[in-house]
Design an enzyme around this catalytic site. Structure first.
Site, short mmCIF file in Angstrom:
data_model
loop_
_atom_site.label_atom_id
_atom_site.label_comp_id
_atom_site.label_asym_id
_atom_site.label_seq_id
_atom_site.Cartn_x
_atom_site.Cartn_y
_atom_site.Cartn_z
N GLY A 80 0.79 -1.22 0.00
CA GLY A 80 0.00 0.00 0.00
C GLY A 80 0.82 1.27 0.00
O GLY A 80 0.35 2.32 -0.44
N LYS A 82 13.10 2.40 -3.26
CA LYS A 82 11.70 2.35 -2.87
C LYS A 82 10.93 3.51 -3.48
O LYS A 82 11.27 4.68 -3.27
CB LYS A 82 11.55 2.38 -1.35
CG LYS A 82 10.09 2.34 -0.91
CD LYS A 82 9.92 1.95 0.54
CE LYS A 82 8.46 1.79 0.88
NZ LYS A 82 8.23 1.24 2.21
N ASP A 127 7.63 1.80 12.49
CA ASP A 127 6.94 0.76 11.73
C ASP A 127 7.70 -0.57 11.81
O ASP A 127 7.92 -1.24 10.81
CB ASP A 127 6.77 1.18 10.27
CG ASP A 127 5.73 0.31 9.55
OD1 ASP A 127 4.77 -0.12 10.20
OD2 ASP A 127 5.90 0.08 8.34
#
Length: 512
Positions: free
Chosen positions: A19, A38, A136
């Site tokens: 996502g 990324k 995270d």
């Protein structure tokens, strides 16, 4: 024809997507090396101002991550903008992520999970010392090259969180690994990473996340209100996981405690029947203490203008290390009206006692934000603007804000080395038996901490002095052929911030 990002990075192979974007294997044409890049995908529905904020935060997070230099952290090489979105260029690590290993193998043995946890926690300790919070930590961000674990995606996977969490029906990140305080939209802290690591290790050893519910909203509700599902496979890991997964950040197991216990479990020597250390809990000793050797001959503490007032605090027959610590506590918690306190002295002013020389400057390259470099008896990053005093080899740094009630201190104790834990144990007993420390309570004990020229030992205790609730953390270690002590004293109201500053001080401590 291959796609080239920023006229430099040639995309070769898609490694994964989700996502928050996609990760590619790429070739850096300038340096002729392979990298991971990324592509940060921005959520739909953002207006131009929100997109600008996400871009700015992405670049800021990437710059923060690029400061980190640790074998357990994937290195960030570059951040570029291409086709109106950020791209993060990172070290390419050819290894599976922990989530794929769990999916393939199921629940992993506790010793293997403990080794993974110790590696990741060591990486987090280095990041936190540099002022970087991951935010995270989850199995998908733990890579497992041969015989070690590496943490990736520092702050990058959640750069859009501020813009999307408040939108109807939108949740960014992995709710099962989101610390309760972050689910309440509170500020991320090192303790938040500890909770997420606990959830990650839980998933590794149990084969499933700590909360299994029918939908994402059920998971979020459970993270906020429920205890983790019962553990069936964790074995010796259970106390550590319980310590990491406490909902109150202040009550979570400390990093050093967790690393020590995880390494014991990984080596097959966990302490039987141990309970997780906790703030306000019983003192924790990870192994039986040897008999304390005779106290070393120690230099007297530095004399200052209020030495006579200090004397009323110090009990007779106390080990010199304890005497020094007692003086420090008295200065910070009793002398709020003493000398420079509350007189409008300029933050950052420096004074120097006889026999010492030192310098302090504005933040230099490699110095974390909010800190400045100190060089004298040792070199370290110290909180910016804190008042410095030095006498001989001893130096103190205290917050000029009288209401802050905190300071960091370094003391030379003796011209000997070794037996750090034994000396500290003797000091801890003296503190415990000193009736002048009202409401004294030891809350943590750590030893065999790799530091400087040996294995450091440290303990923490809470107390009340002059009606003020305080907390202390004392580390004894060998440095430069001598026994030394680093000491933090702080009001309990700002302990978390003070302790983080002390961690940075210790992690940057080195020879000048």
């Amino acid at each position: 024809m291959p796609q080239v990002i920023a006229a430099r990075y040639e995309l070769v192979e898609l490694l994964g997507s989700g996502g928050m974007g996609a990760v590619w294997r790429a070739r850096d044409r300038m340096l002729d090396r392979e990298v991971a890049i990324k592509e940060v995908a921005l959520p739909a529905g953002l207006d131009e101002e929100q997109r600008g904020r996400v871009h700015a935060r992405t670049f800021r997070e990437a710059r923060s991550a690029a400061r980190l230099d640790h074998p357990g952290i994937v290195t960030v090489h570059d951040v570029v903008e291409h086709e109106d979105r950020p791209w993060i260029v990172m070290q390419l690590v050819r290894a599976p992520a922990l989530d794929r290993v769990i999916s393939r193998e199921g629940a992993l043995p506790p010793a293997r999970v403990a080794a993974i946890g110790a590696d990741v926690l060591d990486a987090l300790r280095a990041a936190h010392a540099a002022g970087v919070v991951h935010r995270d930590v989850k199995p998908g961000n733990v890579l497992l090259p041969h015989h070690r674990a590496v943490l990736t995606d520092f702050g990058i996977a959640t750069v859009a969180g501020d813009e999307t969490l408040t939108q109807a029906g939108a949740i960014v990140g992995s709710p099962a690994y989101l610390a309760p305080e972050l689910a309440r939209h509170q500020r991320a802290s090192p303790a938040s990473d500890l909770w997420s690591l606990g959830a990650t290790l839980y998933a590794a050893v149990e084969g499933r996340p700590p909360y299994q519910r029918q939908d994402v909203w059920g998971v979020m509700a459970a993270v906020l209100d429920d205890e983790p599902d019962p553990m069936r496979q964790a074995g010796p890991l259970r106390p550590v996981l319980e310590g990491l997964l406490r909902k109150d950040p202040e009550q979570r197991i400390r990093t050093e405690d967790a690393i020590h216990r995880l390494r014991q479990i990984a080596q097959g020597t966990p302490q039987p029947g141990s309970a997780p250390p906790a703030v306000g809990g019983a003192p924790v000793r990870d192994m039986t203490m040897p008999p304390a050797p005779p106290p070393p001959t120690v230099e007297a503490p530095p004399r200052r203008s209020n030495a006579q007032r200090w004397a009323i605090l110090i009990p007779a027959g106390v080990l010199a290390a304890v005497l020094v610590a007692a003086v420090i506590v008295f200065v910070v918690f009793v002398n709020g009206d003493d000398d420079n306190a509350g007189t409008g002295s300029t933050p950052g002013a420096r004074s120097q006692g006889p026999g010492g020389s030192a310098t302090a400057s504005r933040p230099a390259t490699g110095t974390p934000p909010g800190f400045e470099s100190y060089s004298g008896t040792f070199a370290a990053a110290v909180p910016q603007g804190w008042k410095q005093e030095q006498a001989g080899r001893d130096v103190s740094f205290t917050d000029p804000d009288a209401s802050a009630t905190r300071g960091i201190f370094f003391q030379h104790l003796a011209d000997t080395t070794g037996n750090e834990a034994a000396h500290l144990n003797s000091a801890a007993q003296k503190f415990q038996n000193d009736s002048s420390y009202a409401a004294y309570k030891q809350v943590a004990w750590r030893e065999n901490i790799p530091f400087q020229d040996g294995k450091a030992a440290e303990f923490e205790f809470t107390f009340t002095k002059s009606g003020k609730a305080g907390r202390c953390r004392v580390r004894v270690f060998s440095y430069d052929g001598a026994l030394s002590m680093a000491f933090l004293v702080s009001g309990r109201h700002n302990w978390q911030d003070s302790n983080a500053k002390f961690d940075t001080f210790l992690s940057t401590f080195r020879r000048p």
